[in-house]
Design an enzyme around this catalytic site. Sequence first.
Site, short mmCIF file in Angstrom:
data_model
loop_
_atom_site.label_atom_id
_atom_site.label_comp_id
_atom_site.label_asym_id
_atom_site.label_seq_id
_atom_site.Cartn_x
_atom_site.Cartn_y
_atom_site.Cartn_z
N GLY A 12 1.85 0.75 8.34
CA GLY A 12 1.98 0.11 7.21
C GLY A 12 0.07 -1.07 7.05
O GLY A 12 0.01 -1.34 8.20
N ASP A 13 -0.12 -1.91 5.97
CA ASP A 13 -0.96 -2.50 6.18
C ASP A 13 -2.49 -1.97 6.89
O ASP A 13 -3.27 -2.93 6.40
CB ASP A 13 -0.86 -3.73 6.72
CG ASP A 13 1.01 -4.07 6.77
OD1 ASP A 13 0.54 -4.22 5.23
OD2 ASP A 13 1.40 -4.48 7.54
N GLU A 14 -3.11 -1.22 6.10
CA GLU A 14 -4.24 -0.07 6.13
C GLU A 14 -5.01 -0.86 5.62
O GLU A 14 -6.05 -0.09 6.22
CB GLU A 14 -3.32 1.19 6.40
CG GLU A 14 -2.69 2.43 7.74
CD GLU A 14 -0.56 1.49 6.53
OE1 GLU A 14 -1.37 1.45 5.59
OE2 GLU A 14 -0.66 2.59 7.68
N LYS A 16 -4.65 -0.21 2.43
CA LYS A 16 -4.05 0.57 0.70
C LYS A 16 -4.55 0.00 -0.62
O LYS A 16 -5.92 0.46 -0.95
CB LYS A 16 -2.80 0.83 0.71
CG LYS A 16 -2.24 2.27 2.01
CD LYS A 16 -0.84 2.25 1.46
CE LYS A 16 0.12 1.12 1.71
NZ LYS A 16 -0.13 0.06 3.56
N HIS A 41 -0.13 -5.75 -0.64
CA HIS A 41 -1.68 -4.76 -0.87
C HIS A 41 -3.05 -6.08 -1.17
O HIS A 41 -2.31 -6.69 -2.69
CB HIS A 41 -1.40 -4.20 -2.06
CG HIS A 41 -0.44 -2.91 -1.74
ND1 HIS A 41 -0.43 -1.97 -2.08
CD2 HIS A 41 0.48 -2.87 -0.43
CE1 HIS A 41 0.56 -0.47 -1.69
NE2 HIS A 41 1.12 -1.99 -0.07
N THR A 129 11.32 -7.09 5.62
CA THR A 129 11.17 -8.36 5.52
C THR A 129 11.47 -8.86 4.35
O THR A 129 11.52 -9.85 4.20
CB THR A 129 10.37 -7.46 4.04
OG1 THR A 129 10.47 -6.53 3.38
CG2 THR A 129 8.86 -6.75 4.73
N GLN A 223 3.65 1.14 1.90
CA GLN A 223 4.41 1.62 3.79
C GLN A 223 3.02 2.75 4.14
O GLN A 223 1.92 2.26 3.97
CB GLN A 223 5.76 1.57 4.05
CG GLN A 223 5.86 0.94 3.63
CD GLN A 223 6.69 0.00 2.13
OE1 GLN A 223 7.24 1.28 1.14
NE2 GLN A 223 6.71 -1.02 1.54
N THR A 300 5.20 -11.29 5.01
CA THR A 300 5.89 -12.48 5.04
C THR A 300 5.08 -13.52 6.53
O THR A 300 6.10 -14.47 6.91
CB THR A 300 7.27 -11.91 6.17
OG1 THR A 300 6.18 -10.74 6.91
CG2 THR A 300 7.96 -10.42 5.26
N ARG A 304 0.66 -9.64 13.07
CA ARG A 304 1.73 -8.31 13.31
C ARG A 304 1.09 -7.85 14.86
O ARG A 304 0.71 -8.54 15.30
CB ARG A 304 0.36 -7.18 12.41
CG ARG A 304 0.61 -7.89 10.65
CD ARG A 304 -0.35 -7.52 10.16
NE ARG A 304 -0.47 -6.92 9.05
CZ ARG A 304 -1.40 -7.32 7.94
NH1 ARG A 304 -2.49 -6.94 8.06
NH2 ARG A 304 -1.11 -6.85 6.89
#
Length: 425
Positions: A12-14, A16, A41, A129, A223, A300, A304
């Site tokens: 996730g969190d690439e 997108k 996003h 989350t 995700q 949240t 990371r």
Amino acid sequence: MSSIVIVGAQWGDEGKGKVVDLVTERAELVVRYAGGPNAGHTLVVGGEKLIVRLVPSGILQPHSVCAMAQGMVIDPAVLVGEIAALTQRGIKTSGRLFISDRAHIILPHHILIDGLREGSTGVQKLGTTKKGIGPCYEDKAARRGLRFADLADLGRARALVARSLEAWAPTISALGGAVPDVASVMESVETHAAQLLPLVTDTSILVDDAQRAGKRMVFEGAQGILLDLDHGTYPFVTSSSAVAGGACTGAGIGPTRLTRVVGITKAYATRVGEGPFPTELNDEVGERLRQRGVEFGSVTGRPRRTGWLDIPALRYAARVSGVDAWAITKLDVLTGLETIEVCTGYETPAGKTTELPAALEGARPVYTSLPGWTEEIGSARRLEELPKNARDFVRFIEEKTNAEAYLVSVGPGREETIAVRDVWG
Ligand code: GDP
Ligand code: IMO
Ligand code: MG
């Protein structure tokens, strides 16, 4: 190319949001196919930042129609808040934002249960989350979930809510929570129903019509592949189909209609919540990646976890999602590192391997060291403008994964991008 799936290839969190926004510049329909408000996003346009959690990331492209498909789970309160925030910014949603009549509704007790489980010592903590995602998908699989279509008949909706509460009551009580009554759950649903019902439609018809008219479509994942229920690092996963194939089940499009899968990977790796992460760095390099990459959860705010790029994991992700094009993001974050490590295999209790093991616990990464670069690269708009070592790093990923880089992102802004190849070509 007419229907592109854009999928996160890590945890996730690439990026997108950024990539979907960019690619949608030339698409008429954007369909989010999985997950719910666990997603965050980020879109950065003209220096202004916007985070969407449920609304598709194509919303800033005024020509695009945006659909939230039946693979999603939707929290009405979050969606109403998101629409209000968009309206406040002058972004029009009426007539261009739709909800699938088959999408499931996150109910207040789903959020309660998610929070109670995460706070409890007796239950395995996943680091969710706490947005009610797991319990909502659990109700869906147990065939007692509430869908937007059910709101047309409030008696039926009430019966479904009652079944859900009855099923969950022992769990809520065992975890020390107070079981809400049907009336209070229905009240919270009905509060937002009037505003959302006009957006509810059969979104598979939107997809079919667009496809027949030869329009370009983007299917937006949420995700990442390694968080997918079937293919991810189980049990430390989310509850939905985050892989590219999730676009077929989650948006209602046949596999033969999809023409390209763009996988997104950061130039390093991050993960939020619990679960194995072989290349994790708990040192000053990891902290540097966190600070430079601003690696704090967009939903949240949690820091990371950070680490080096993991090629076996990426090859695995590409394989199970048919990735044929990469968008490599956050290359700029690596600037200034003398050496960049890339995991190319693992030592496991069963021996050496270059494949991602199903059980990652106990896998120790084997690294290949690549030379870094010192130049800031945020203004590069062509590959040739990158330092040689940065170009070689991109080539290394392409060679090791057998897929070409179509986009390389060198900053959060829409324009901070190197379009290497045409994703629609
Ligand atoms: P998503 O969930 O995949 O959409 O990703 P998030 O929005 O949660 O996290 C990605 C973060 O990285 C956001 O803050 C983006 O603005 C930012 N970002 C995206 N691409 C780049 C990039 O190439 N460089 C830098 N420095 N930041 C980026
Ligand atoms: P986007 O779309 C990063 C993670 C959570 C947790 C696990 C299960 O922004 O990339 P859940 O609440 O889904 O039951 O949590 O999945 N997770 C994400 N991590 N980005 C996300 O979304 C995520 N959505 C869920 O941290 O480890
Ligand atoms: Mg995110």
